[in-house]
Design a protein around this motif. Sequence first.
Motif, mmCIF file in Angstrom:
data_model
loop_
_atom_site.group_PDB
_atom_site.id
_atom_site.type_symbol
_atom_site.label_atom_id
_atom_site.label_comp_id
_atom_site.label_asym_id
_atom_site.label_seq_id
_atom_site.Cartn_x
_atom_site.Cartn_y
_atom_site.Cartn_z
ATOM 1 N N ILE A 38 87.939 -26.843 11.563
ATOM 2 C CA ILE A 38 87.766 -25.406 11.312
ATOM 3 C C ILE A 38 86.517 -25.149 10.469
ATOM 4 O O ILE A 38 85.733 -24.244 10.763
ATOM 5 C CB ILE A 38 89.033 -24.820 10.653
ATOM 6 C CG1 ILE A 38 90.180 -24.800 11.671
ATOM 7 C CG2 ILE A 38 88.766 -23.424 10.089
ATOM 8 C CD1 ILE A 38 91.532 -24.471 11.084
ATOM 9 N N ASP A 39 86.315 -25.958 9.434
ATOM 10 C CA ASP A 39 85.131 -25.778 8.574
ATOM 11 C C ASP A 39 83.841 -25.993 9.362
ATOM 12 O O ASP A 39 82.879 -25.235 9.204
ATOM 13 C CB ASP A 39 85.179 -26.729 7.383
ATOM 14 C CG ASP A 39 86.271 -26.364 6.383
ATOM 15 O OD1 ASP A 39 86.786 -25.222 6.442
ATOM 16 O OD2 ASP A 39 86.618 -27.229 5.551
ATOM 17 N N PRO B 227 88.659 -22.792 17.116
ATOM 18 C CA PRO B 227 89.693 -23.289 16.202
ATOM 19 C C PRO B 227 90.256 -22.211 15.283
ATOM 20 O O PRO B 227 91.335 -22.358 14.740
ATOM 21 C CB PRO B 227 88.970 -24.353 15.379
ATOM 22 C CG PRO B 227 87.760 -24.703 16.147
ATOM 23 C CD PRO B 227 87.414 -23.520 16.985
ATOM 24 N N THR B 228 89.535 -21.108 15.122
ATOM 25 C CA THR B 228 89.990 -20.049 14.223
ATOM 26 C C THR B 228 90.710 -18.913 14.964
ATOM 27 O O THR B 228 91.194 -17.982 14.329
ATOM 28 C CB THR B 228 88.794 -19.474 13.445
ATOM 29 O OG1 THR B 228 87.810 -19.028 14.374
ATOM 30 C CG2 THR B 228 88.185 -20.519 12.523
ATOM 31 N N ALA B 229 90.794 -18.999 16.297
ATOM 32 C CA ALA B 229 91.461 -17.944 17.065
ATOM 33 C C ALA B 229 92.958 -17.939 16.765
ATOM 34 O O ALA B 229 93.579 -18.988 16.565
ATOM 35 C CB ALA B 229 91.234 -18.156 18.560
ATOM 36 N N PHE C 219 79.158 -23.750 12.324
ATOM 37 C CA PHE C 219 78.409 -23.931 13.567
ATOM 38 C C PHE C 219 78.420 -22.697 14.465
ATOM 39 O O PHE C 219 77.439 -22.419 15.156
ATOM 40 C CB PHE C 219 78.979 -25.130 14.329
ATOM 41 C CG PHE C 219 78.357 -25.365 15.675
ATOM 42 C CD1 PHE C 219 77.030 -25.762 15.779
ATOM 43 C CD2 PHE C 219 79.078 -25.174 16.836
ATOM 44 C CE1 PHE C 219 76.441 -25.978 17.017
ATOM 45 C CE2 PHE C 219 78.501 -25.386 18.085
ATOM 46 C CZ PHE C 219 77.183 -25.785 18.169
ATOM 47 N N SER C 220 79.501 -21.944 14.465
ATOM 48 C CA SER C 220 79.692 -20.879 15.456
ATOM 49 C C SER C 220 78.606 -19.810 15.442
ATOM 50 O O SER C 220 78.308 -19.228 16.479
ATOM 51 C CB SER C 220 81.065 -20.232 15.293
ATOM 52 O OG SER C 220 81.150 -19.592 14.037
ATOM 53 N N SER C 221 78.003 -19.551 14.308
ATOM 54 C CA SER C 221 76.958 -18.520 14.257
ATOM 55 C C SER C 221 75.577 -19.120 13.999
ATOM 56 O O SER C 221 74.655 -18.408 13.613
ATOM 57 C CB SER C 221 77.295 -17.485 13.180
ATOM 58 O OG SER C 221 77.367 -18.117 11.915
ATOM 59 N N LYS D 222 71.141 -20.832 20.878
ATOM 60 C CA LYS D 222 70.249 -21.385 21.907
ATOM 61 C C LYS D 222 71.066 -22.066 23.009
ATOM 62 O O LYS D 222 70.755 -21.944 24.195
ATOM 63 C CB LYS D 222 69.250 -22.348 21.291
ATOM 64 C CG LYS D 222 68.233 -21.630 20.424
ATOM 65 C CD LYS D 222 67.337 -22.594 19.674
ATOM 66 C CE LYS D 222 66.428 -21.821 18.733
ATOM 67 N NZ LYS D 222 65.627 -22.688 17.904
ATOM 68 N N TYR D 223 72.102 -22.789 22.609
ATOM 69 C CA TYR D 223 72.990 -23.423 23.586
ATOM 70 C C TYR D 223 73.610 -22.371 24.503
ATOM 71 O O TYR D 223 73.615 -22.514 25.725
ATOM 72 C CB TYR D 223 74.079 -24.224 22.858
ATOM 73 C CG TYR D 223 75.274 -24.518 23.732
ATOM 74 C CD1 TYR D 223 75.215 -25.532 24.683
ATOM 75 C CD2 TYR D 223 76.441 -23.767 23.628
ATOM 76 C CE1 TYR D 223 76.305 -25.787 25.504
ATOM 77 C CE2 TYR D 223 77.526 -24.019 24.438
ATOM 78 C CZ TYR D 223 77.454 -25.029 25.377
ATOM 79 O OH TYR D 223 78.519 -25.277 26.192
ATOM 80 N N ASN D 224 74.143 -21.302 23.912
ATOM 81 C CA ASN D 224 74.771 -20.247 24.710
ATOM 82 C C ASN D 224 73.761 -19.558 25.621
ATOM 83 O O ASN D 224 74.089 -19.194 26.744
ATOM 84 C CB ASN D 224 75.462 -19.219 23.817
ATOM 85 C CG ASN D 224 76.837 -19.684 23.394
ATOM 86 O OD1 ASN D 224 77.462 -20.487 24.070
ATOM 87 N ND2 ASN D 224 77.301 -19.204 22.268
ATOM 88 N N TYR D 225 72.530 -19.387 25.144
ATOM 89 C CA TYR D 225 71.494 -18.795 25.985
ATOM 90 C C TYR D 225 71.290 -19.662 27.225
ATOM 91 O O TYR D 225 71.273 -19.161 28.349
ATOM 92 C CB TYR D 225 70.180 -18.648 25.218
ATOM 93 C CG TYR D 225 69.078 -18.097 26.082
ATOM 94 C CD1 TYR D 225 68.910 -16.735 26.231
ATOM 95 C CD2 TYR D 225 68.233 -18.947 26.791
ATOM 96 C CE1 TYR D 225 67.921 -16.228 27.057
ATOM 97 C CE2 TYR D 225 67.239 -18.445 27.615
ATOM 98 C CZ TYR D 225 67.099 -17.084 27.742
ATOM 99 O OH TYR D 225 66.122 -16.595 28.565
#
Length: 140
Positions: free
Chosen positions: A36-37, A11-13, A42-44, A50-53
């Motif tokens: 966005i908030d 959302p921030t791109a 959440f993004s970091s 763990k989800y991305n892993y």
Amino acid sequence: MRTAENSVTSPTAESNPFGYLQKMCPEYSKAIQIIIDFWNSFSSSAIRKKYNYCKHKGKPAYDEIEELRGKGRLFGISIQLVNSTEKIEIASNIRDVQWVQSLKDNISELIKFDNEQLFPYVKSLLEELERVVKPSPMVM
């Protein structure tokens, strides 16, 4: 579906259409800001890491399950560096590269995330969208 999936951005791109939507439809500004908030918090987060892993590298290993399974191995591969006595172990089994975590701690972390972040986010977003859209009482 793949084309749509490739069009998804954070959302921030800069290329995300939220900025344009906020300018063209200011009534949605608060809902967009809620999204966005949430993304910014959440993004970091540890849960997203763990989800991305799991998404990119496979399933994690859990301490509790590894204890039951045992740590025995049939063989391992190591190499000795030239002109050195140092040996380097080479990953030869999926278990050599898994991210070992505590299942109990992960469950607690997910419950806390749901209670403190995810549910309040979804609730506030739906309330804001309902306020803006003003659905017919027949729909509700």
